[in-house]
Enzyme design. Structure first.
Site, PDB file in Angstrom:
ATOM      1  CG  HIS A 164       4.147  -8.583   5.000  1.00 56.87           C
ATOM      2  ND1 HIS A 164       4.362  -8.846   6.331  1.00 56.87           N
ATOM      3  CD2 HIS A 164       4.284  -7.244   4.869  1.00 56.87           C
ATOM      4  CE1 HIS A 164       4.609  -7.721   6.982  1.00 56.87           C
ATOM      5  NE2 HIS A 164       4.563  -6.730   6.120  1.00 56.87           N
ATOM      6  NE  ARG A 222      -3.924   0.163   2.031  1.00 55.32           N
ATOM      7  CZ  ARG A 222      -5.049   0.052   2.743  1.00 55.32           C
ATOM      8  NH1 ARG A 222      -5.234   0.800   3.797  1.00 55.32           N
ATOM      9  NH2 ARG A 222      -5.968  -0.827   2.403  1.00 55.32           N
ATOM     10  CG  HIS A 276       8.771  -3.112  11.881  1.00 54.73           C
ATOM     11  ND1 HIS A 276       9.327  -3.929  10.912  1.00 54.73           N
ATOM     12  CD2 HIS A 276       7.569  -2.727  11.398  1.00 54.73           C
ATOM     13  CE1 HIS A 276       8.503  -4.020   9.881  1.00 54.73           C
ATOM     14  NE2 HIS A 276       7.423  -3.302  10.153  1.00 54.73           N
ATOM     15  NE  ARG A 307       4.960  -0.171  15.787  1.00 59.52           N
ATOM     16  CZ  ARG A 307       4.417  -0.027  14.585  1.00 59.52           C
ATOM     17  NH1 ARG A 307       3.604   0.960  14.336  1.00 59.52           N
ATOM     18  NH2 ARG A 307       4.681  -0.893  13.626  1.00 59.52           N
TER      19      ARG A 307
END
Length: 642
Positions: free
Chosen positions: A386, A356, A543, A515
Site C-alpha cells: 500500500h 479491493r 486523505h 476523516r
C-alpha cells in the site's frame, strides 16, 4: 453472512454473535439509506427544481414530448433490451450485482395465467434521458432542463416487449452481492492466475441485499426474496429512483453556477520559479532543494506525472521503480513506464492486484506493462503493498543519483484532482537508500533490512509511533514541552489508542484530525480530557496522513501511507518518511494544528461519541473553510518558493 451459512457463529469480543452483528448492521444500513433517500427527495430535488433542473415522471410530459420519447425508445432503447421470461423452461435468471432490473408481472389474456419476467436496464445507456424540448440551451441556461429516468421510459413501453400480454405490474429492483475475494496465497501456485480465477467467481457471489421501490406489492417482493435466496430482513424499500450514484450524470451538466467555483491546481513553486507553458527541469529543481507537494492545490500533472514522464524520456535515467496500488488503465504514468521500458531502461512496477474492487483493472494494466518489458512484481505473500513510492536512478557527471517521491495518495491522475494528499520529492541520500532497500524487500528477499528516515509496516510503524508517544509522556513528566498532532483517515488500532490515552492522562495535549473510522473517544474525564478530535468533510476528500511530535521543541514529523488500523500496521507494507526541512515541518505542523483549531469549520467528537458540526463561531460568525484557505494560498504562491 458467510459465517452464518457455514454455521460458524461464535460470540466475538464485542459480545455479539454473527446473527446479532448482521441484524445490527442491517438496521443501521436501512437508517442510512432512508436518510440518503430523504435528503435527495426533500432537499436536493426541490432545490434543483428551483433552478429549473427537473426530474420528471411520464405523467408530467406533454403529448408532444411523450410522442418524441416513444420514437427515441423505438430507435435507441428497444433494440438493446432482452426480456427474460420465468417459467418451467426458463429458470429464474442470474441477476448481476448492482444492476438495475424491472420485475414485470404479466397475464396471458387467453389463459388468464400470470407470468413473471425480468428486464435488465441496459448499463450501456444513460440513466437519465433529456426530455425533448427541455434541452440545456447554451444560449439560455436559465431555462434549465428536464430529465426522465430511462426505467420510466422502458416501463411505459413494456407492451412493445410483451405484445399480446396484459402488463399487471412492474417494479425496479437491484441486488447487492458478496464481492469479497478469497485467495489462499500460501497455497496459490501463481497469485495472478488465482486472482483471475477468483474474479470469475466474484460475479456469482451470494446475494446479501435486495433494494426495491417502496411501491412494490407484497406478492412481487416475496417472489424476489424467494427467487434470490434472501430473507425478508435483507430487503431495503426505498423511494424511486434507486441507485443514486446515477446522479453523477446531473453533476456533469454544464451548470457552473450550481457547482464549486472552478479551481485550477498550480505548479508547485518549488518546481517552477514562474508559471510557464513548458515544464522546467524537475531533476535540477530536486537537486537544488526538496519539494513538498500538497494535492489537489498543487498540480499532480505538473509534478508527479511530469517527474515520471521526464524520467521515461531522459537518456541519463537508468532505472525507474514504482509501487502502484490504484491507478487508471489510461494513466499517463502507466504510459510513461511503458515508454521507459521500450527505451531500454530497467523498469520495476510493484503492482498490488489485491486492491479491493480494483483487482480486475490492476490485472489488466499489469499485463500491459509486462508485454512492454516492465518487470512486474505482484506484491508479497500475505501482505498488501500500500506504500506510495517512486525511485528514479540517474547517471550524472559525479556518479549515480537517486531521485525519490514518497506520497500519501495513489498514483491516480483522476483521484488526485479530488483527494487531498501530500508528497515529498527529494534526492536525499538517506531517503534514497531507504527506498532502494524497501524496493529490494518488495521484489526480492531482505529480512534484515534497516531504515534511516522511513518507518515501514508491518515491522516498525506501530512501534515507532508508540515510542514517540511515550517520549512525549516522558518529556511532559520532566517539565519539558510536549504535544502530539495527528492527521489520518482512520484510527482504530488499540495499541496506538491506548498510548494516546496514556499521553492524555499524563497531560500531553493531543490533536487528531480524522476523516473516516474513529475508535478513540475525546474529552472523557480521567481518560482523554486532553484529546481533541476533529473531522473535516468538504469539497476534497481529506486523505493525507501526518504524524507530528513536539520532541522537546525539535519537531519530529512524518508523512506517509499508513493509517492507524490493523490492516495498515499488520497486513500491509506501508511507509512513513520523516520530514527534515524546517520550512516543510513548520508548514505541515500548521496544517494539522489549524485544522484542529476552533477557528475552522469542522465536526467535533463529543465525549459520548456523537459528532457535532461547528460551522459558526460563538458570535454567529462563519468559521473558516480550510480547503478554501488552502486554495487561496496555492494561488498566492504561484510565484516564489514554498
Amino acid at each position: 453472512m458467510r459465517r452464518i451459512k457455514a454455521g460458524i457463529t461464535p460470540v466475538r469480543a464485542s459480545g455479539l454473535d454473527a446473527h446479532q452483528v448482521v441484524a445490527a448492521i442491517t438496521e443501521r444500513a436501512k437508517d442510512l439509506t432512508a436518510r440518503q433517500a430523504a435528503l435527495f427527495q426533500d432537499d436536493v430535488r426541490p432545490k434543483l427544481a428551483a433552478h429549473n433542473i427537473e426530474i420528471l415522471a411520464w405523467e408530467d410530459l406533454t403529448a408532444e414530448q411523450a410522442e418524441r420519447l416513444t420514437r427515441y425508445f423505438r430507435h435507441q432503447i428497444f433494440p438493446v433490451l432482452t426480456p427474460l421470461a420465468v417459467d418451467p423452461s426458463h429458470p429464474f435468471p442470474y441477476i448481476s450485482g448492482l444492476s438495475l432490473n424491472l420485475a414485470v408481472l404479466l397475464r396471458n389474456p387467453r389463459s388468464g395465467k400470470e407470468h413473471f419476467a425480468r428486464l435488465k436496464v441496459p448499463p450501456s445507456l444513460p440513466r437519465y434521458i433529456t426530455v425533448p424540448g427541455r434541452e440545456l440551451s447554451t444560449r439560455n441556461k436559465a431555462a434549465g432542463t428536464a430529465l426522465i429516468p430511462i426505467e420510466l421510459v422502458i416501463a411505459r413501453h413494456l407492451d412493445h416487449l410483451f405484445p399480446g400480454m396484459d402488463i399487471l405490474e412492474h417494479h425496479l429492483f437491484r441486488v447487492t452481492r458478496n464481492e469479497n475475494l478469497e485467495v489462499e496465497e500460501d497455497d496459490a501456485e501463481n497469485l495472478l492466475k488465482a486472482m483471475e480465477k477468483e474474479l470469475e467467481r466474484r460475479r456469482f457471489g451470494a446475494g446479501v441485499r435486495l433494494e426495491v421501490e417502496d411501491t412494490i406489492t407484497p406478492f412481487v417482493r416475496r417472489y424476489l426474496v424467494r427467487a434470490l435466496g434472501l430473507h425478508d430482513d435483507d430487503v431495503f424499500e426505498l423511494p424511486a429512483p434507486l441507485d443514486l450514484t446515477s446522479l453523477n450524470q446531473l453533476h456533469d451538466l454544464d451548470l457552473p453556477e450550481l457547482k464549486y467555483p472552478r479551481f485550477v491546481p498550480v505548479t508547485p513553486a518549488g518546481l517552477a520559479p514562474q508559471e510557464s507553458s513548458s515544464a522546467g527541469d524537475i531533476f535540477a529543481a530536486i537537486r537544488e532543494h526538496d519539494v513538498l507537494l500538497h494535492h489537489p492545490y498543487d498540480s499532480f500533472s505538473t509534478s508527479v506525472q511530469e517527474f515520471v514522464s521526464q524520467a521515461a524520456a531522459d537518456p541519463k535515467v537508468l532505472a525507474i521503480k514504482q509501487t502502484l496500488y490504484r491507478t487508471s488503465g489510461d494513466s499517463p504514468i502507466v504510459d510513461a513506464l511503458i515508454e521507459a521500458a521500450e527505451e531500454g531502461k530497467q523498469v520495476v512496477a510493484i503492482v498490488e492486484i489485491k486492491a479491493r474492487f480494483d483487482e480486475e483493472n490492476n490485472i489488466s494494466w499489469a499485463r500491459k506493462l509486462e508485454r512492454a518489458g516492465v518487470h512486474v512484481v505482484y506484491g508479497m505473500v500475505g501482505l498488501k503493498t500500500h506504500c506510495k513510492l517512486l525511485l528514479v536512478v540517474r547517471q550524472e557527471s559525479d556518479g549515480l543519483r537517486r531521485y525519490c517521491h514518497v506520497g500519501t495518495g495513489n498514483y491516480h491522475p483522476k483521484t488526485a484532482r479530488g483527494y487531498e494528499d501530500l508528497g515529498l520529492l527529494t534526492c536525499d541520500r538517506d531517503v534514497a537508500q531507504d527506498m532502494t532497500t524497501l524496493f529490494n524487500l518488495l521484489s526480492g528477499y531482505a529480512p534484515r533490512a534497516r531504515f534511516r528516515r522511513l518507518l515501514v509496516a508491518p515491522r516498525t510503524v506501530r512501534d515507532g509511533l508508540v515510542e514517540r508517544i511515550e517520549r512525549e509522556i516522558a518529556n511532559r513528566r520532566a517539565g519539558r514541552p510536549a504535544w502530539i498532532r495527528i492527521k489520518v483517515n482512520s484510527i482504530i488500532d488499540e495499541t496506538c489508542i491506548d498510548a494516546l490515552y496514556r499521553a492524555s492522562r499524563a497531560g500531553v495535549p493531543v490533536d487528531i484530525v480524522v476523516r473516516g473510522i474513529c475508535g478513540i473517544r475525546a474529552g472523557v474525564p480521567e481518560l482523554s480530557e486532553n484529546i481533541r478530535v476533529r473531522s473535516i468533510l468538504g469539497r476534497y476528500l481529506e486523505h493525507s496522513r501526518v504524524y507530528a511530535f513536539c520532541n522537546d521543541g525539535d519537531t519530529d514529523l512524518f508523512i506517509g501511507s499508513a493509517d492507524l488500523m490493523h490492516r495498515n500496521l499488520d497486513r500491509r507494507v506501508e511507509e512513513l518518511v520523516r520530514i527534515t526541512d524546517p520550512a516543510m515541518v513548520e508548514q505541515l505542523e500548521w496544517l494539522v494544528t489549524h485544522a484542529a483549531s476552533d477557528a475552522v469549520s469542522s465536526w467535533h467528537l463529543e465525549p459520548d461519541g456523537a459528532w457535532v458540526r461547528h460551522s459558526h463561531g460563538p458570535d454567529g460568525e462563519k468559521l473558516e473553510d480550510i480547503q478554501t484557505t488552502l486554495m487561496a494560498r496555492a494561488r498566492s504562491r504561484v510565484k516564489g518558493r514554498h
